[in-house]
Scaffold this motif. Structure first.
Motif, PDB file in Angstrom:
ATOM      1  N   LEU A 143       0.836  -1.196   0.000  1.00 40.25           N
ATOM      2  CA  LEU A 143       0.000   0.000   0.000  1.00 40.25           C
ATOM      3  C   LEU A 143       0.874   1.250   0.000  1.00 40.25           C
ATOM      4  N   ASP A 144       0.398   2.287  -0.686  1.00 39.93           N
ATOM      5  CA  ASP A 144       1.113   3.559  -0.604  1.00 39.93           C
ATOM      6  C   ASP A 144       0.646   4.282   0.665  1.00 39.93           C
ATOM      7  N   ALA A 174      -3.127   5.032   1.013  1.00 38.32           N
ATOM      8  CA  ALA A 174      -3.919   3.825   1.238  1.00 38.32           C
ATOM      9  C   ALA A 174      -3.764   3.339   2.678  1.00 38.32           C
ATOM     10  N   GLU A 196      -5.967   5.565   4.859  1.00 39.75           N
ATOM     11  CA  GLU A 196      -7.371   5.216   4.667  1.00 39.75           C
ATOM     12  C   GLU A 196      -7.721   3.923   5.400  1.00 39.75           C
ATOM     13  N   ALA A 197      -6.853   2.935   5.319  1.00 41.35           N
ATOM     14  CA  ALA A 197      -7.099   1.657   6.006  1.00 41.35           C
ATOM     15  C   ALA A 197      -7.102   1.846   7.517  1.00 41.35           C
TER      16      ALA A 197
END
Length: 163
Positions: free
Chosen positions: A43-44, A47, A50-51
């Motif tokens: 994931l960047d 991301a 957001e997670a």
């Protein structure tokens, strides 16, 4: 003929090994549904944020049918049972959440019997009397059992009964 058989067996083993490897690779490739398999993409930073935000929100609230009042689970502490031992015997007592004591059971020590008029509670004090068996020389032992921070405790009190 023998060389031919040996070469055929070796070729069969190589074919089986290759087929098993191909089948394993095919299953691994098909099993990644974005659930975090070992070969998924990292994931960047956006991301990851957001997670983390989704994870900190917790699960969505459970929906209740309309008209149902909210219910709170009742937590009633159970009485704490403990055995108290004393010269005339032993008693199992409950220390209740309201501070009262209740005798659950009792038994005399050798050479004693427990008088029938046990005050078992629940009350601030429970009482029982341990009477010596055949020896009239020994006095009856009257016990008061109370709940303390350490649990039920027994102490000898003067005999209120004047026989």
């Amino acid at each position: 003929m023998r060389k031919w058989r040996s070469a055929a067996v070796t070729a069969a083993w190589v074919a089986v090994g290759t087929a098993a490897g191909a089948l394993g690779a095919w299953q691994l490739a098909g099993s990644d549904s974005g659930g975090g398999a070992a070969h998924s993409r990292p994931l960047d930073e956006a991301a990851v944020r957001e997670a983390l935000a989704r994870a900190s929100e917790g699960p969505p609230p459970a929906r209740k049918p309309s008209g149902t009042p909210p219910s709170r689970p009742r937590v009633t502490p159970s009485p704490e049972r403990s055995t108290v031992r004393f010269t005339g015997g032993a008693a199992t007592a409950e220390c209740r959440p309201d501070g009262t004591v209740r005798l659950v059971s009792w038994s005399p020590a050798d050479g004693f019997h427990i008088d029938d008029d046990v005050e078992r509670g629940p009350a601030a004090v429970a009482r029982l009397e341990a009477e010596p068996g055949d020896d009239d020389e020994r006095e009856d032992l009257v016990y008061e059992i109370r709940c303390t921070e350490q649990g039920p405790r027994a102490r000898v009190t003067p005999d209120r009964d004047e026989d």
